[in-house]
Design a protein around this motif. Structure first.
Motif, PDB file in Angstrom:
ATOM      1  N   LEU A  53       0.811  -1.219   0.000  1.00 19.37           N
ATOM      2  CA  LEU A  53       0.000   0.000   0.000  1.00 19.37           C
ATOM      3  C   LEU A  53       0.847   1.273   0.000  1.00 19.37           C
ATOM      4  O   LEU A  53       0.321   2.369   0.149  1.00 19.37           O
ATOM      5  CB  LEU A  53      -0.955  -0.003   1.198  1.00 19.37           C
ATOM      6  N   GLU A  54       2.168   1.078  -0.158  1.00 21.53           N
ATOM      7  CA  GLU A  54       3.120   2.183  -0.273  1.00 21.53           C
ATOM      8  C   GLU A  54       3.102   3.101   0.949  1.00 21.53           C
ATOM      9  O   GLU A  54       3.059   4.329   0.848  1.00 21.53           O
ATOM     10  CB  GLU A  54       2.865   2.972  -1.562  1.00 21.53           C
ATOM     11  N   TYR A  55       3.171   2.482   2.118  1.00 16.12           N
ATOM     12  CA  TYR A  55       3.209   3.222   3.378  1.00 16.12           C
ATOM     13  C   TYR A  55       4.547   3.922   3.538  1.00 16.12           C
ATOM     14  O   TYR A  55       5.601   3.322   3.381  1.00 16.12           O
ATOM     15  CB  TYR A  55       2.984   2.251   4.541  1.00 16.12           C
ATOM     16  N   ASP A  56       4.484   5.189   3.845  1.00 18.21           N
ATOM     17  CA  ASP A  56       5.694   5.979   4.089  1.00 18.21           C
ATOM     18  C   ASP A  56       5.658   6.432   5.543  1.00 18.21           C
ATOM     19  O   ASP A  56       4.937   7.370   5.890  1.00 18.21           O
ATOM     20  CB  ASP A  56       5.742   7.176   3.142  1.00 18.21           C
ATOM     21  N   GLU A  57       6.444   5.765   6.384  1.00 18.25           N
ATOM     22  CA  GLU A  57       6.423   6.087   7.814  1.00 18.25           C
ATOM     23  C   GLU A  57       6.953   7.481   8.111  1.00 18.25           C
ATOM     24  O   GLU A  57       6.696   8.048   9.168  1.00 18.25           O
ATOM     25  CB  GLU A  57       7.185   5.047   8.626  1.00 18.25           C
ATOM     26  N   ASN A  58       7.677   8.073   7.181  1.00 21.69           N
ATOM     27  CA  ASN A  58       8.230   9.412   7.383  1.00 21.69           C
ATOM     28  C   ASN A  58       7.312  10.530   6.903  1.00 21.69           C
ATOM     29  O   ASN A  58       7.625  11.701   7.090  1.00 21.69           O
ATOM     30  CB  ASN A  58       9.597   9.530   6.701  1.00 21.69           C
ATOM     31  N   SER A  59       6.207  10.140   6.286  1.00 19.88           N
ATOM     32  CA  SER A  59       5.254  11.146   5.838  1.00 19.88           C
ATOM     33  C   SER A  59       4.705  11.873   7.070  1.00 19.88           C
ATOM     34  O   SER A  59       4.411  11.241   8.081  1.00 19.88           O
ATOM     35  CB  SER A  59       4.112  10.467   5.080  1.00 19.88           C
ATOM     36  N   PRO A  60       4.574  13.187   7.001  1.00 21.41           N
ATOM     37  CA  PRO A  60       4.092  13.946   8.161  1.00 21.41           C
ATOM     38  C   PRO A  60       2.774  13.417   8.728  1.00 21.41           C
ATOM     39  O   PRO A  60       2.569  13.427   9.924  1.00 21.41           O
ATOM     40  CB  PRO A  60       3.916  15.367   7.610  1.00 21.41           C
ATOM     41  N   LYS A  61       1.892  12.915   7.863  1.00 19.36           N
ATOM     42  CA  LYS A  61       0.616  12.417   8.374  1.00 19.36           C
ATOM     43  C   LYS A  61       0.767  11.103   9.142  1.00 19.36           C
ATOM     44  O   LYS A  61      -0.145  10.703   9.844  1.00 19.36           O
ATOM     45  CB  LYS A  61      -0.397  12.249   7.232  1.00 19.36           C
ATOM     46  N   ASN A  62       1.911  10.424   9.039  1.00 23.46           N
ATOM     47  CA  ASN A  62       2.112   9.141   9.698  1.00 23.46           C
ATOM     48  C   ASN A  62       3.018   9.212  10.928  1.00 23.46           C
ATOM     49  O   ASN A  62       3.202   8.208  11.604  1.00 23.46           O
ATOM     50  CB  ASN A  62       2.677   8.119   8.714  1.00 23.46           C
ATOM     51  N   THR A  63       3.567  10.340  11.243  1.00 21.91           N
ATOM     52  CA  THR A  63       4.524  10.406  12.344  1.00 21.91           C
ATOM     53  C   THR A  63       3.875  10.319  13.718  1.00 21.91           C
ATOM     54  O   THR A  63       4.544  10.046  14.695  1.00 21.91           O
ATOM     55  CB  THR A  63       5.382  11.686  12.258  1.00 21.91           C
ATOM     56  N   GLY A  64       2.580  10.493  13.805  1.00 21.90           N
ATOM     57  CA  GLY A  64       1.906  10.423  15.105  1.00 21.90           C
ATOM     58  C   GLY A  64       1.482   9.027  15.501  1.00 21.90           C
ATOM     59  O   GLY A  64       0.923   8.828  16.565  1.00 21.90           O
ATOM     60  N   TYR A  65       1.716   8.049  14.662  1.00 15.71           N
ATOM     61  CA  TYR A  65       1.307   6.675  14.950  1.00 15.71           C
ATOM     62  C   TYR A  65       2.427   5.904  15.603  1.00 15.71           C
ATOM     63  O   TYR A  65       3.602   6.186  15.412  1.00 15.71           O
ATOM     64  CB  TYR A  65       0.883   5.962  13.662  1.00 15.71           C
TER      65      TYR A  65
END
Length: 167
Positions: free
Chosen positions: A153-165
């Motif tokens: 699903l091309e998850y980018d853990e460094n994307s700003p929207k994902n840093t809170g998880y």
């Protein structure tokens, strides 16, 4: 339904074929409302047995009282051949019968069914659909720590929207 359950429990292809020829009711349900086909999936019957039921009229668009569909069950029990068949028969991969809005792609993400997730995506599954709580398939993959699905699903853990998880 007792005869069905015994035949399915033993994955008795010839017995099932004979039972169908004798006029068995493929629309029969167990005590919790699961169809013969749903019971066959739960019993992890062979694909040949499942196809025998389908070819003889088992309802592939059936779902139980909770909205769990035959497609959902095929994903749960990892039947990619059945998923492909359901899609070929017109099952919309984005349609859900669950009140929660939980989709087939979300189920594949939860169970880590990479091959099935690929099939769903190739057939138009929308990875951005949200359930009633606002979660996407990616959110479920992240929650269940399904790294192969996250990659797909091309998850980018460094994307700003994902840093809170957490993951």
């Amino acid at each position: 339904m007792y005869t069905w359950l015994e035949l399915l429990k033993n994955d008795d292809y010839l017995g099932i074929k004979k039972y169908i020829k004798s006029g068995a009711d493929l629309s029969d349900t167990n005590e919790v409302g699961e169809s013969v086909l749903a019971c066959a999936l739960r019993e992890k019957c062979d694909v040949d047995t499942l196809m025998l039921l389908i070819e003889n009229g088992a309802d592939i668009f059936d779902f139980d009282e909770e909205g769990v569909s035959i497609l959902d069950m095929a994903i749960t029990y990892d039947y990619s051949v059945i998923v492909k068949h359901l899609i070929a028969q017109g099952k919309d991969v984005n349609d859900t019968t669950r009140k929660s809005g939980f989709t087939a792609l979300m189920a594949a993400a939860c169970y880590g069914r990479v091959a099935i997730a690929k099939i769903l995506l190739e057939n138009g599954a929308d990875k951005d659909i949200r359930d009633m709580k606002g979660f996407t398939a990616l959110d479920f993959a992240r929650k269940m720590n399904k790294k192969s699905i996250l990659e797909l699903l091309e998850y980018d853990e460094n994307s700003p929207k994902n840093t809170g998880y957490a993951r």
